[in-house]
Design a protein around this motif. Structure first.
Motif, PDB file in Angstrom:
ATOM      1  N   TYR A  27       0.849  -1.206   0.000  1.00 54.28           N
ATOM      2  CA  TYR A  27       0.000   0.000   0.000  1.00 54.28           C
ATOM      3  C   TYR A  27       0.877   1.246   0.000  1.00 54.28           C
ATOM      4  CZ  TYR A  27      -2.887   3.810   1.750  1.00 54.28           C
ATOM      5  OH  TYR A  27      -3.505   5.023   1.915  1.00 54.28           O
ATOM      6  N   ASP A  28       0.535   2.185  -0.886  1.00 53.18           N
ATOM      7  CA  ASP A  28       1.260   3.445  -0.990  1.00 53.18           C
ATOM      8  C   ASP A  28       0.218   4.556  -1.127  1.00 53.18           C
ATOM      9  OD1 ASP A  28       2.715   5.720  -1.868  1.00 53.18           O
ATOM     10  OD2 ASP A  28       4.294   4.439  -2.693  1.00 53.18           O
ATOM     11  N   SER A  29       0.114   5.387  -0.126  1.00 52.38           N
ATOM     12  CA  SER A  29      -0.923   6.420  -0.086  1.00 52.38           C
ATOM     13  C   SER A  29      -0.802   7.425  -1.226  1.00 52.38           C
ATOM     14  CB  SER A  29      -0.885   7.152   1.261  1.00 52.38           C
ATOM     15  OG  SER A  29       0.378   7.792   1.440  1.00 52.38           O
ATOM     16  N   ARG A  30       0.362   7.481  -1.856  1.00 55.56           N
ATOM     17  CA  ARG A  30       0.521   8.403  -2.987  1.00 55.56           C
ATOM     18  C   ARG A  30      -0.227   7.914  -4.224  1.00 55.56           C
ATOM     19  NH1 ARG A  30       6.795   8.346  -3.736  1.00 55.56           N
ATOM     20  NH2 ARG A  30       6.308   6.146  -3.351  1.00 55.56           N
ATOM     21  N   PHE A  31      -0.342   6.583  -4.342  1.00 50.05           N
ATOM     22  CA  PHE A  31      -0.868   6.014  -5.575  1.00 50.05           C
ATOM     23  C   PHE A  31      -2.123   5.164  -5.378  1.00 50.05           C
ATOM     24  CE2 PHE A  31       3.911   5.962  -6.059  1.00 50.05           C
ATOM     25  CZ  PHE A  31       3.966   7.214  -6.647  1.00 50.05           C
ATOM     26  N   MET A  32      -2.524   4.966  -4.141  1.00 49.30           N
ATOM     27  CA  MET A  32      -3.735   4.203  -3.841  1.00 49.30           C
ATOM     28  C   MET A  32      -4.644   5.050  -2.962  1.00 49.30           C
ATOM     29  SD  MET A  32      -2.214   0.374  -3.094  1.00 49.30           S
ATOM     30  CE  MET A  32      -1.487  -0.621  -4.402  1.00 49.30           C
ATOM     31  N   LYS A  33      -5.880   5.246  -3.397  1.00 49.09           N
ATOM     32  CA  LYS A  33      -6.801   6.106  -2.666  1.00 49.09           C
ATOM     33  C   LYS A  33      -8.109   5.358  -2.379  1.00 49.09           C
ATOM     34  CE  LYS A  33      -4.177   9.842  -2.998  1.00 49.09           C
ATOM     35  NZ  LYS A  33      -3.536  10.473  -1.815  1.00 49.09           N
ATOM     36  N   TYR A  34      -8.620   5.580  -1.170  1.00 47.94           N
ATOM     37  CA  TYR A  34      -9.909   5.018  -0.762  1.00 47.94           C
ATOM     38  C   TYR A  34     -10.989   6.070  -0.913  1.00 47.94           C
ATOM     39  CZ  TYR A  34     -13.722   3.857   2.430  1.00 47.94           C
ATOM     40  OH  TYR A  34     -14.958   3.660   2.988  1.00 47.94           O
ATOM     41  N   PHE A  35     -12.167   5.654  -1.380  1.00 48.00           N
ATOM     42  CA  PHE A  35     -13.307   6.572  -1.423  1.00 48.00           C
ATOM     43  C   PHE A  35     -14.568   5.850  -0.981  1.00 48.00           C
ATOM     44  CE2 PHE A  35     -14.071   4.334  -5.295  1.00 48.00           C
ATOM     45  CZ  PHE A  35     -15.383   4.583  -5.697  1.00 48.00           C
ATOM     46  N   GLU A  36     -15.397   6.552  -0.240  1.00 49.42           N
ATOM     47  CA  GLU A  36     -16.677   6.007   0.193  1.00 49.42           C
ATOM     48  C   GLU A  36     -17.817   6.536  -0.667  1.00 49.42           C
ATOM     49  OE1 GLU A  36     -19.359   5.575   4.306  1.00 49.42           O
ATOM     50  OE2 GLU A  36     -17.391   6.560   4.328  1.00 49.42           O
ATOM     51  N   ASN A  37     -17.683   7.795  -1.093  1.00 46.28           N
ATOM     52  CA  ASN A  37     -18.671   8.387  -1.987  1.00 46.28           C
ATOM     53  C   ASN A  37     -17.957   9.327  -2.956  1.00 46.28           C
ATOM     54  OD1 ASN A  37     -18.498  11.086  -0.665  1.00 46.28           O
ATOM     55  ND2 ASN A  37     -19.444   9.972   1.051  1.00 46.28           N
ATOM     56  N   ILE A  38     -18.700   9.888  -3.876  1.00 51.41           N
ATOM     57  CA  ILE A  38     -18.112  10.704  -4.935  1.00 51.41           C
ATOM     58  C   ILE A  38     -17.365  11.915  -4.383  1.00 51.41           C
ATOM     59  CG2 ILE A  38     -18.625  12.074  -6.992  1.00 51.41           C
ATOM     60  CD1 ILE A  38     -18.911   9.055  -7.345  1.00 51.41           C
ATOM     61  N   ASN A  39     -17.828  12.438  -3.284  1.00 51.14           N
ATOM     62  CA  ASN A  39     -17.187  13.629  -2.692  1.00 51.14           C
ATOM     63  C   ASN A  39     -15.761  13.358  -2.220  1.00 51.14           C
ATOM     64  OD1 ASN A  39     -19.503  15.180  -3.108  1.00 51.14           O
ATOM     65  ND2 ASN A  39     -20.374  14.592  -1.116  1.00 51.14           N
ATOM     66  N   ASP A  40     -15.421  12.082  -2.045  1.00 51.40           N
ATOM     67  CA  ASP A  40     -14.075  11.723  -1.578  1.00 51.40           C
ATOM     68  C   ASP A  40     -13.047  11.666  -2.717  1.00 51.40           C
ATOM     69  OD1 ASP A  40     -15.100  11.357   1.003  1.00 51.40           O
ATOM     70  OD2 ASP A  40     -15.570   9.242   0.617  1.00 51.40           O
ATOM     71  N   VAL A  41     -13.500  11.719  -3.950  1.00 53.53           N
ATOM     72  CA  VAL A  41     -12.616  11.488  -5.098  1.00 53.53           C
ATOM     73  C   VAL A  41     -11.908  12.775  -5.520  1.00 53.53           C
ATOM     74  CG1 VAL A  41     -12.482  10.701  -7.487  1.00 53.53           C
ATOM     75  CG2 VAL A  41     -14.111   9.623  -5.903  1.00 53.53           C
ATOM     76  N   ASP A  42     -10.604  12.668  -5.651  1.00 53.37           N
ATOM     77  CA  ASP A  42      -9.774  13.773  -6.154  1.00 53.37           C
ATOM     78  C   ASP A  42      -9.567  13.548  -7.650  1.00 53.37           C
ATOM     79  OD1 ASP A  42      -7.855  15.594  -6.878  1.00 53.37           O
ATOM     80  OD2 ASP A  42      -6.515  15.178  -5.196  1.00 53.37           O
ATOM     81  N   PHE A  43     -10.328  14.247  -8.463  1.00 56.87           N
ATOM     82  CA  PHE A  43     -10.289  14.013  -9.908  1.00 56.87           C
ATOM     83  C   PHE A  43      -9.006  14.533 -10.548  1.00 56.87           C
ATOM     84  CE2 PHE A  43     -14.723  13.628  -8.780  1.00 56.87           C
ATOM     85  CZ  PHE A  43     -15.105  12.506  -9.496  1.00 56.87           C
TER      86      PHE A  43
END
Length: 342
Positions: free
Chosen positions: A286-302
């Motif tokens: 796991y690497d927080s720079r390249f793996m992201k968790y999202f629960e809903n659309i508001n969590d996504v960094d486009f």
């Protein structure tokens, strides 16, 4: 001497377990019906309807249809065998055939579940009923939560082989995000909402969605931009898309708590991973720079989805299925020492 035969149901499983063949005691075989079997048992002809109506499928299957399974029968008398059925491979055969083999003194059966036990697909439903039958000496699962809940044995992460991936050429990133999967319980809205937001943010999004029922096919949204399919595309085609994307999207099914193959693809092809799996932070590499968790659309960094970065997880085949072969052999190596008891 014990021979292990690993029966898999499809092309994906051939990729996942390809490294099994590096153990001389293992054979890897794709189990499938003959053409005649597909027509009479799986078809819609008048004969197929009669066979189904009078419940004659087991009789015909035993006699004619699982042709590449039957060819192993001649070997069964001269040594001990462990037959490992991966997921849907067990549902291809009639249960009576499995029961007959389980009664032989030199044969033991094992089942390997490769879908969440809570999944809603027809194959998963059938396996839920089948896995508690006494014919199995071992029931394995990739999902550690299912293992804990139902008493199965967890195989860990050792089920992604790379030996067949050498033929896949690494492509330049032509798209920003890629998702492939079925429109299953409680994730359809999330999938479609994510695609809509990707469009709004001018991302090049490649979504391939498998329709589970006729209503989904009839009510396809964004049908001019999303590719809807009624049958799964080949895994080799999936890998071509994986290799040409900047970020892979993983969306778990309802009640699933373990990773999918998308996680492994991200590691092998050094891709970003956007996932709704909260346990991603506990997984190896796991690497927080390249793996992201999202629960809903508001969590996504486009913007993060679009950003091109040099990624290297340092993965070196640590999850090869050769380790699974070692686990299974360890479980069964003393099986016949004092009779057929585990």
């Amino acid at each position: 001497m014990t021979k292990y035969i690993f029966f898999v149901p499809d092309e994906l499983a051939l990729y996942l377990f390809a490294d099994i063949k590096f153990d001389a005691d293992f054979d890897l075989v794709r189990l499938k019906r003959s053409l005649l079997g597909k027509i009479l048992i799986g078809g819609k002809s008048p004969v197929a309807r009669i066979i189904k109506k009078f419940r004659l499928a087991d009789f015909f299957e035993n006699k004619f249809f699982c042709y590449n399974f039957g060819k192993f029968k001649k070997f069964y008398s001269d040594k001990n065998y462990v037959l490992v059925f991966v997921a849907g491979a067990a549902s291809i055969l009639p249960e009576k055939m499995l029961q007959d083999f389980s009664k032989k003194k030199n044969i033991s059966l094992a089942l390997l579940l490769m879908d969440s036990f809570h999944a809603s697909s027809p194959t998963a439903v059938k396996l839920r009923n089948l896995c508690f039958e006494r014919l199995w000496k071992k029931v394995y699962t990739f999902d550690k939560n299912d293992a804990w809940e139902f008493g199965f044995e967890n195989i860990g992460l050792c089920y992604y082989s790379t030996s067949r991936l050498s033929v896949q050429k690494l492509r330049k990133n032509k798209i920003d995000v890629f998702f492939v999967g079925g429109l299953k319980e409680n994730r359809e809205n999330l999938i479609l909402s994510l695609f809509e937001e990707c469009e709004k943010h001018n991302l090049k999004a490649d979504f391939v969605l498998s329709c589970i029922n006729k209503n989904q096919w009839k009510n396809r949204k964004f049908s001019k931009k999303i590719k809807y399919i009624k049958k799964w595309i080949s895994y080799s085609k999936v890998l071509k898309k994986v290799s040409s994307t900047n970020c892979i999207i993983e969306i778990l099914q309802k009640n699933q708590e373990s990773q999918t193959v998308r996680y492994f693809e991200a590691l092998v092809f050094n891709k970003k991973l956007l996932t709704n799996n909260p346990n991603i932070v506990f997984l190896p590499f796991y690497d927080s720079r390249f793996m992201k968790y999202f629960e809903n659309i508001n969590d996504v960094d486009f913007e993060w989805l679009k950003k091109k970065e040099n990624i290297s997880y340092g993965y070196n085949n640590e999850f090869s299925a050769i380790h699974l072969a070692q686990l299974i052999k360890s479980d069964f190596e003393n099986l016949w020492g004092g009779g057929k008891q585990l």
